[in-house]
Design a protein around this motif. Structure first.
Motif, PDB file in Angstrom:
ATOM      1  N   THR A  13      13.112  89.804  47.099  1.00 17.23           N
ATOM      2  CA  THR A  13      13.072  90.754  45.990  1.00 17.23           C
ATOM      3  C   THR A  13      11.740  91.506  46.093  1.00 17.23           C
ATOM      4  N   TYR A  14      11.566  92.496  45.234  1.00 11.62           N
ATOM      5  CA  TYR A  14      10.368  93.323  45.341  1.00 11.62           C
ATOM      6  C   TYR A  14       9.647  93.402  43.998  1.00 11.62           C
ATOM      7  N   LYS A  15       8.349  93.226  44.057  1.00  7.79           N
ATOM      8  CA  LYS A  15       7.502  93.319  42.878  1.00  7.79           C
ATOM      9  C   LYS A  15       6.833  94.698  42.851  1.00  7.79           C
ATOM     10  N   LYS A  16       6.967  95.404  41.743  1.00  3.34           N
ATOM     11  CA  LYS A  16       6.380  96.740  41.615  1.00  3.34           C
ATOM     12  C   LYS A  16       4.957  96.623  41.096  1.00  3.34           C
ATOM     13  N   VAL A  17       3.994  97.104  41.901  1.00  2.15           N
ATOM     14  CA  VAL A  17       2.576  97.022  41.567  1.00  2.15           C
ATOM     15  C   VAL A  17       2.016  98.438  41.460  1.00  2.15           C
ATOM     16  N   LEU A  18       1.325  98.718  40.377  1.00  2.14           N
ATOM     17  CA  LEU A  18       0.743 100.041  40.169  1.00  2.14           C
ATOM     18  C   LEU A  18      -0.490 100.218  41.051  1.00  2.14           C
ATOM     19  N   ILE A  19      -0.517 101.325  41.821  1.00  4.35           N
ATOM     20  CA  ILE A  19      -1.695 101.662  42.628  1.00  4.35           C
ATOM     21  C   ILE A  19      -2.540 102.717  41.932  1.00  4.35           C
ATOM     22  N   LYS A  20      -1.901 103.800  41.485  1.00  3.33           N
ATOM     23  CA  LYS A  20      -2.624 104.875  40.792  1.00  3.33           C
ATOM     24  C   LYS A  20      -1.716 105.437  39.711  1.00  3.33           C
ATOM     25  N   ASN A  21      -2.185 105.392  38.485  1.00  4.82           N
ATOM     26  CA  ASN A  21      -1.395 105.857  37.340  1.00  4.82           C
ATOM     27  C   ASN A  21      -1.619 107.355  37.151  1.00  4.82           C
ATOM     28  N   GLU A  22      -0.981 108.139  38.014  1.00  4.42           N
ATOM     29  CA  GLU A  22      -1.194 109.585  38.029  1.00  4.42           C
ATOM     30  C   GLU A  22       0.081 110.272  38.498  1.00  4.42           C
ATOM     31  N   ALA A  23       0.505 111.314  37.768  1.00  5.85           N
ATOM     32  CA  ALA A  23       1.662 112.092  38.192  1.00  5.85           C
ATOM     33  C   ALA A  23       1.285 112.993  39.364  1.00  5.85           C
ATOM     34  N   GLY A  24       2.295 113.434  40.096  1.00  4.24           N
ATOM     35  CA  GLY A  24       2.081 114.437  41.128  1.00  4.24           C
ATOM     36  C   GLY A  24       1.986 113.929  42.540  1.00  4.24           C
ATOM     37  N   GLY A  25       2.060 112.608  42.778  1.00  5.79           N
ATOM     38  CA  GLY A  25       2.064 112.107  44.147  1.00  5.79           C
ATOM     39  C   GLY A  25       3.285 112.616  44.882  1.00  5.79           C
ATOM     40  N   GLU A  26       3.078 113.295  46.019  1.00  3.17           N
ATOM     41  CA  GLU A  26       4.218 113.931  46.677  1.00  3.17           C
ATOM     42  C   GLU A  26       4.340 113.659  48.167  1.00  3.17           C
ATOM     43  N   GLN A  27       3.280 113.194  48.833  1.00  5.58           N
ATOM     44  CA  GLN A  27       3.401 112.934  50.266  1.00  5.58           C
ATOM     45  C   GLN A  27       2.482 111.803  50.675  1.00  5.58           C
ATOM     46  N   LEU A  28       2.989 110.932  51.544  1.00  2.71           N
ATOM     47  CA  LEU A  28       2.278 109.733  51.970  1.00  2.71           C
ATOM     48  C   LEU A  28       2.159 109.662  53.487  1.00  2.71           C
ATOM     49  N   ILE A  29       1.060 109.079  53.956  1.00  2.00           N
ATOM     50  CA  ILE A  29       0.858 108.766  55.369  1.00  2.00           C
ATOM     51  C   ILE A  29       0.221 107.393  55.434  1.00  2.00           C
ATOM     52  N   THR A  30       0.700 106.529  56.340  1.00  2.00           N
ATOM     53  CA  THR A  30       0.090 105.218  56.521  1.00  2.00           C
ATOM     54  C   THR A  30      -0.665 105.174  57.841  1.00  2.00           C
ATOM     55  N   GLY A  31      -1.588 104.223  57.931  1.00  2.00           N
ATOM     56  CA  GLY A  31      -2.364 104.016  59.150  1.00  2.00           C
ATOM     57  C   GLY A  31      -3.521 103.092  58.854  1.00  2.00           C
ATOM     58  N   ASP A  32      -4.174 102.612  59.909  1.00  2.00           N
ATOM     59  CA  ASP A  32      -5.369 101.794  59.741  1.00  2.00           C
ATOM     60  C   ASP A  32      -6.566 102.733  59.796  1.00  2.00           C
ATOM     61  N   PHE A  33      -6.918 103.315  58.663  1.00  2.00           N
ATOM     62  CA  PHE A  33      -7.883 104.404  58.630  1.00  2.00           C
ATOM     63  C   PHE A  33      -9.331 103.959  58.819  1.00  2.00           C
ATOM     64  N   ASN A  34      -9.637 102.690  58.522  1.00  2.00           N
ATOM     65  CA  ASN A  34     -11.004 102.194  58.721  1.00  2.00           C
ATOM     66  C   ASN A  34     -11.092 101.174  59.855  1.00  2.00           C
ATOM     67  N   ASN A  35     -10.019 101.055  60.646  1.00  2.00           N
ATOM     68  CA  ASN A  35     -10.004 100.220  61.853  1.00  2.00           C
ATOM     69  C   ASN A  35     -10.376  98.765  61.579  1.00  2.00           C
ATOM     70  N   ASP A  36      -9.853  98.235  60.458  1.00  2.00           N
ATOM     71  CA  ASP A  36     -10.131  96.835  60.143  1.00  2.00           C
ATOM     72  C   ASP A  36      -8.929  95.942  60.409  1.00  2.00           C
ATOM     73  N   GLY A  37      -7.866  96.524  60.992  1.00  2.00           N
ATOM     74  CA  GLY A  37      -6.685  95.734  61.312  1.00  2.00           C
ATOM     75  C   GLY A  37      -5.688  95.612  60.179  1.00  2.00           C
ATOM     76  N   TRP A  38      -5.957  96.267  59.041  1.00  2.00           N
ATOM     77  CA  TRP A  38      -5.060  96.206  57.896  1.00  2.00           C
ATOM     78  C   TRP A  38      -4.508  97.599  57.601  1.00  2.00           C
ATOM     79  N   PRO A  39      -3.222  97.702  57.234  1.00  2.00           N
ATOM     80  CA  PRO A  39      -2.625  99.026  56.972  1.00  2.00           C
ATOM     81  C   PRO A  39      -3.116  99.632  55.658  1.00  2.00           C
ATOM     82  N   ASP A  40      -3.460 100.893  55.711  1.00  2.00           N
ATOM     83  CA  ASP A  40      -3.896 101.663  54.549  1.00  2.00           C
ATOM     84  C   ASP A  40      -2.867 102.756  54.280  1.00  2.00           C
ATOM     85  N   VAL A  41      -3.112 103.538  53.230  1.00  2.00           N
ATOM     86  CA  VAL A  41      -2.194 104.623  52.893  1.00  2.00           C
ATOM     87  C   VAL A  41      -3.001 105.797  52.355  1.00  2.00           C
ATOM     88  N   MET A  42      -2.475 106.998  52.591  1.00  2.00           N
ATOM     89  CA  MET A  42      -3.101 108.225  52.122  1.00  2.00           C
ATOM     90  C   MET A  42      -2.050 109.005  51.346  1.00  2.00           C
TER      91      MET A  42
END
Length: 526
Positions: free
Chosen positions: A287-316
């Protein structure tokens, strides 16, 4: 004898009149000067108040960003609601819930209306765009009365099966072969606006589909993220709900964000007044648990990647609607994220898309950004709408190095279309100047050097109004093609210009600009 005594009576009267007129003019000038000074004080006070109150929700907008009429009739009435200033038939008043008193609000109104230009000046390109087909030729599907029409909400190229998929406002999800023959995959609960494709361990294929819930800008939470099997007939396609009750969900991305071996999803709930960015975290029981990341309207496009090269996935994420900009969410290794703003834009920009791409080949991703959403409170052509390149200066700090004006620009995608090692840019504009400049609905920017592009306006405006765009090798010849999705709904709901009657093709759901870069482009498409 005095000077007065030398004058005849009628001359004395005339002289007295001149004195009186002079006195009245002087007093009038003084009053005018006082009024001017009072207005200037209100403007100065209004700027201070705007800096204090308007920045509670978004970056402070300059009065010069839109014309004075749009401030009066559109933006300020909308913004008054955010400060709980009441508006009745154009008259403002404050009550016990208002964040400021009516005198303060009127000073903000004075600041914007007195400082704004009467008209915005739209820039003209230094070099007129070419009217040709560049490196493309046209492919169009045959019209099927029972098939998809000009209401396309999604285009997604599946790199696994090398086929194109589309969604439409009639809630249908289609698959297209290389000859542009559509097959209905499934009728969904609402229009599909995002798709992720992957292969299962048993070699079957599945898709994660984001369904918006409701197209109209309403605060209704009916969006869903759905996992669906792509193998077999449409009636047999199995669905699993990953997330529901989302505020106008528009896109999702996948990664194992907490490194527990299970795939999680981040989803943009664009919303309207209310919206949010969520993590759908998969639990051991799937099952899936819904967790709030940012309480803001208008999010429209996402990109994932390891942006700080620490081996963990981030999101933009790109946010529009109010507090516009691009935010990076760095994985904190504890199931959450650390927020960092990369770029910030005024709330009237209408941010519409972004892409991470290394234009200067220095190993650091640059940002290709567009703004041009023009369906809110200031529906006028804007000089800052268009395509931007922000070059990465290191440590995720960016500097604007390129801008090309396109009215109502909606999306840009960079790829080496000319097959010469340079990254070119394909763009669409859903809110183009259709009355005077319809060719800007699709613009191809051919790179001739770093931050130097030649613009080509392809003659495709008669075939539709482009809301969506995708790049993929449709005919599998090794060259990237451009697919344009037509959203030409009837009526004037999304038409800003007067004196213009749309003549868009409403039956063709999409067209393909086939890349023929290895041969001479043709002027007469098939």
């Amino acid at each position: 004898m005095s000077f007065i005594n030398k004058l005849k009576p009628n001359k004395i009267i005339i002289c007295t009149a001149f004195v009186l007129v002079g006195a009245i003019s002087y007093l009038s000038s003084c009053h005018k000067s006082d009024r001017t000074a009072a207005v200037q004080r209100d403007i100065d006070d209004g700027k201070i108040l705007a800096t204090k109150y308007c920045t509670l929700c978004h970056q402070l907008p300059s009065p010069a960003l839109i014309d004075s009429a749009s401030w009066v009739t559109g933006v300020l009435p909308a913004m008054s609601k955010e400060l709980h200033i009441q508006n009745y038939s154009g008259q403002y008043y404050a009550d016990g819930n208002s964040l400021l008193n009516i005198v303060q609000w009127q000073k903000i109104v004075t600041y914007y209306t007195k400082s704004a230009p009467v008209n915005l000046v739209i820039p003209k390109p230094a070099v007129a765009p070419l009217k040709d087909w560049a490196v493309f030729s046209l492919m169009r599907p045959e019209v099927d009365p029972k098939g998809p029409t000009g209401m396309t909400t999604l285009l997604a190229f599946n790199t696994i099966d090398k086929q194109l998929y589309s969604g439409d406002a009639a809630n249908n999800f289609y698959k297209w072969d290389k000859n542009l023959k559509p097959t209905l995959v499934k009728s969904m609960p609402s229009p599909v606006t995002g798709a992720i494709f992957y292969k299962n361990t048993d070699n079957t294929e599945s898709a994660i589909l984001t369904c918006i819930g409701v197209m109209a800008p309403l605060n209704i939470n009916k969006g869903k993220v759905i996992q669906m099997n792509l193998n077999g007939a449409a009636k047999d396609a199995q669905e699993t709900i990953i997330g529901d009750s989302l505020p106008r969900a528009v896109q999702s991305v996948a990664a194992d964000f907490n490194k527990d071996g299970l795939t999680d999803y981040v989803v943009c709930g664009f919303g309207h007044d209310n919206g949010a960015l969520y993590l759908l975290q998969q639990q051991p029981n799937h099952t899936y648990k819904k967790v709030l990341i940012k309480n803001e309207a208008g999010g429209e496009q996402l990109i994932t990647g390891d942006f700080n090269n620490d081996g963990w996935p981030d999101v933009m994420c790109l946010f529009a609607q109010a507090d516009e900009g691009i935010w990076m969410f760095l994985n904190d290794h504890k199931g959450g994220f650390i927020t960092k703003n990369l770029l910030h834009f005024p709330a009237v920009y209408g941010s519409s898309s972004f892409q991470l791409v290394d234009f200067n080949h220095d190993g650091k991703p640059d940002i290709l950004y567009t703004c041009g959403d023009n369906s809110d409170y200031s529906k006028v052509l804007k000089p800052y709408h268009g395509v931007y390149i922000f070059t990465n200066q290191g440590d995720w700090k960016f500097k604007q190095t390129y801008f090309y004006h396109i009215d109502g620009c909606t999306k840009a995608i960079a790829a080496d279309f000319a097959d010469n090692g340079n990254l070119d840019i394909a763009t669409i504009a859903f809110f183009a100047d259709f009355k005077n400049h319809p060719g800007a609905g699709f613009t191809y920017l051919e790179q001739k050097g770093l931050n130097k592009f030649i613009a080509h306006e392809l003659p495709v405006d008669a075939y539709g109004r482009w809301l969506t765009m995708e790049v993929g090798d449709i005919d599998q010849d090794g060259k990237p093609d451009v697919i344009l999705g037509n959203f030409a709904i009837p009526g004037r709901g999304l038409v800003n210009q007067t004196g213009f009657t749309p003549q868009w093709n409403r039956v063709t759901p999409l067209i393909v600009l086939k890349n023929i870069s290895a041969s001479k482009a043709v002027d007469t498409p098939k």
